[in-house]
Design an enzyme around this catalytic site. Structure first.
Site, short mmCIF file in Angstrom:
data_model
loop_
_atom_site.label_atom_id
_atom_site.label_comp_id
_atom_site.label_asym_id
_atom_site.label_seq_id
_atom_site.Cartn_x
_atom_site.Cartn_y
_atom_site.Cartn_z
CG ASP A 52 -1.81 1.18 1.34
OD1 ASP A 52 -2.70 1.31 0.49
OD2 ASP A 52 -1.63 1.99 2.28
CD GLU A 67 -2.44 2.42 -3.41
OE1 GLU A 67 -3.61 2.78 -3.55
OE2 GLU A 67 -1.84 2.46 -2.31
#
Length: 517
Positions: free
Chosen positions: A230, A267
């Site tokens: 993330d 990401e």
């Protein structure tokens, strides 16, 4: 009696042949990770096995056959670690699972059952920041000389006065403040996303060692197959990209030393020039351009817009490294549901799925898209409970939230869709099977169709070893007729009554055609 036996054998043999050209049905293959399909699950909303209103690990275990039937090869779980929030992107304990989802033994059992079905397990690893309730942060607040102070980024108010009220809006955050006042003294801490998520200080070697140990725990002691990283772009600030790239290379080296075949997907919300340098550290990266360009293609009825963009991205990535995984998406937990983005038009939705599955890459499928779930911001309403059956019969439907968009009146539950030949679910199954049984569609290179095309038509070639196909998609509501490629040998796939006959390709509104050479 002998003649009847021979007739029966011949009948069985005929049934085993596919309709196109009488060729034998092709074997379904698992192309993960480079070109396989990953199914994203928000456990909270997936399947509630114990009636407490919240989806759980045992519920996912119970529904692994759904993932398998769909044709997916792996599951990416949104955060499963302890956290004070419903989304769990603010971790308070990196070596435990959230009790709402079950126990660690439940999770290990889920992994074991998934592996029996040849389904890999990838979990969200949130290391850019922790919760402000994490023990490390609670300690860091106590004093400037606390051993955990340097686990986070602290600064005296007067040294950051010019930045406290600075508004920073990026593609992945609309936060207006990065420096936060804990409510005492003159010191502020840095939290890129918001005050409840203080950023870790990766200039501190102790922090990096903590993170590597967390990775080891989940790989060795729990048994996951990889991580979705993330906020990978924000480990260091935007003005330190080289430090970001170097960290992820180091992270990859540490993790591959533990598990040589580990899967890492990052990401990095940005344009390709910013994304590509992360590839040496994060061999798989989400292709957000794919999602946004596909939506734009439908709005403009510009068929080749996405094909050209994808070719451009892939060629650019190859200049960085030939060994990369393009994680393509048509939606995820941060964007409106695909059907909402496509004017709630079922034909557009199914065509978008065809595009995703016939393009190069390793497609991600967000839970619920396969039944046409709906959802718009705020994020909670993009993450509403899966509809397994009509509400009166749906014992596993989560109730932690009162859904606004995906309800019985707007979404046909899976149990009903299974018996509908034209349902979203059966469409997904069909196009995924096509991809998984044709190496050109899964693994082939992308070449653009060079002939003249009407504006709404997308056309491209996929080539792999001894198989070559040409793909056509019509992104408009009008029928379009084209000259057929002379070399094409057989019809591989037709959707929406698309036809190949008499030297012509006929593409009705929102239809697809795949021809094999």
């Amino acid at each position: 009696m002998v003649n009847r036996s021979i007739q029966l054998i011949l009948s069985i043999l005929l049934i085993s042949l596919v309709s196109c050209g009488g060729s034998k049905e092709k074997k379904v293959e698992n192309h993960w990770p480079h070109a396989g399909i990953t199914y994203e699950i928000f456990v909270q909303s997936f399947y509630d096995s114990n009636g407490d209103g919240i989806g759980d690990f045992n519920g996912v275990t119970k529904k692994l056959d759904h993932v398998k039937e769909l044709g997916a090869n792996a599951i990416w779980f949104m955060p499963v670690m302890e956290s004070p929030s419903y989304h769990k992107y603010d971790v308070t304990n990196y070596k435990s699972v959230h009790p709402d989802y079950g126990t660690m033994d439940d999770f290990k059992s889920l992994i074991a059952e998934a592996h029996k079905k040849d389904i890999k397990i990838v979990i969200d690893l949130i290391i850019n920041h922790t919760s402000n309730k994490h023990p490390w942060f609670l300690e860091s607040q106590k004093s400037r000389d606390n051993p955990f102070r340097d686990y986070y980024v602290w600064a005296q108010k007067d040294t950051i006065a010019d930045f406290i009220n600075k508004k920073t809006i990026t593609l992945d955050s609309d936060n207006i403040r990065q420096w936060h006042d804990p409510g005492f003294g003159e010191d502020y801490y840095y939290g890129f996303f918001y005050g409840g998520m203080p950023d870790l200080n990766f200039d501190n070697p102790k922090v990096r060692e903590e993170i590597y140990e967390i990775g080891r725990f989940w790989l060795e002691e729990v048994g996951v197959d990889g991580f979705r990283l993330d906020a990978a772009k924000h480990i260091f600030p935007d003005d330190r990209p080289l430090d970001n790239h170097a960290f992820w290379k180091e992270f990859r080296d540490k993790m591959t030393a533990i598990k040589p075949d580990i899967y890492l997907v990052g990401e990095v919300y940005d344009k390709k020039e910013i994304v590509a340098p992360y590839l040496p550290g994060l061999p798989a990266l989400f292709n957000f351009d794919f999602h946004y360009t596909m939506i734009e293609s439908f709005k403009k009825e510009d068929g080749m817009l996405l094909a050209r963009k994808q070719k451009e991205v892939l060629d650019f990535y190859k200049e960085i490294t030939p060994d990369f995984i393009d994680a393509t998406i048509s939606s995820n937990h941060d964007q409106p549901r695909l059907l909402n983005s496509l004017d709630e038009n079922p034909k557009k939705m199914k065509l978008a799925t065809n595009i995703l599955m016939t393009m190069p890459g390793a497609p991600y499928l967000y839970y619920g898209e396969e039944i046409g779930m709906l959802g718009k911001k705020p994020d909670e309403n993009i993450r509403e409970p899966f509809l397994w059956d009509m509400k009166a019969n749906d014992k596993g439907r989560a109730t932690w939230i009162n859904p606004v968009y995906s309800i019985d009146e707007t979404v046909t539950p899976l149990a009903i869709q299974k018996s509908m030949s034209t349902s979203y679910f059966n469409h997904y199954k069909e196009i995924i099977k096509l991809r998984n049984s044709n190496r050109a569609l899964a693994l082939g290179d992308l070449e653009l169709y060079e002939g003249e095309l009407p504006g709404p038509v997308m056309a491209f070639f996929r080539k792999h070893a001894d198989q070559e196909v040409v793909v056509f998609h019509n992104l408009s509501d009008q029928t379009i007729v084209l000259d057929a490629p002379e070399e094409a040998g057989s019809l591989l796939y037709s959707y929406g009554n698309a036809k190949w006959e008499g030297g012509n390709v006929t593409l009705p509104a929102y239809s697809s055609l795949v021809l094999e050479y």
